[in-house]
Write a protein that holds these residues in place. Structure first.
Motif, short mmCIF file in Angstrom:
data_model
loop_
_atom_site.label_atom_id
_atom_site.label_comp_id
_atom_site.label_asym_id
_atom_site.label_seq_id
_atom_site.Cartn_x
_atom_site.Cartn_y
_atom_site.Cartn_z
N TYR A 14 -4.51 -0.84 -7.08
CA TYR A 14 -3.80 0.32 -6.53
C TYR A 14 -3.57 0.15 -5.03
O TYR A 14 -2.48 0.42 -4.53
N HIS A 18 -0.06 0.00 -3.10
CA HIS A 18 0.22 1.20 -2.30
C HIS A 18 -0.42 1.09 -0.91
O HIS A 18 -1.11 2.01 -0.46
N GLU A 21 0.13 3.94 1.62
CA GLU A 21 -0.63 5.14 1.29
C GLU A 21 -2.10 4.96 1.69
O GLU A 21 -2.73 5.87 2.24
#
Length: 54
Positions: A14, A18, A21
């Motif tokens: 993840y 990302h 983020e």
């Protein structure tokens, strides 16, 4: 693979997908008042991950 390894892999995947983020989260004042992320990368990339990924 055990449950811990599965969870670690999912988290790493993840973050790889990302990155913007992740940076936003770890620099957020609400996060930094309770936590500190030290360093910018691991000494060695985990197997199956590109060691040159930034």
């Amino acid at each position: 693979m055990d449950m811990f390894n599965d969870a670690t892999t999912m988290i790493r995947d993840y973050i790889v997908d990302h990155g913007d983020e992740w940076e936003k989260i770890i620099t957020n004042p609400e996060f930094t008042k309770n936590f500190e992320v030290k360093g910018t990368k691991l000494k060695n990339a985990p197997k199956t991950y590109d060691p040159e990924h930034s």
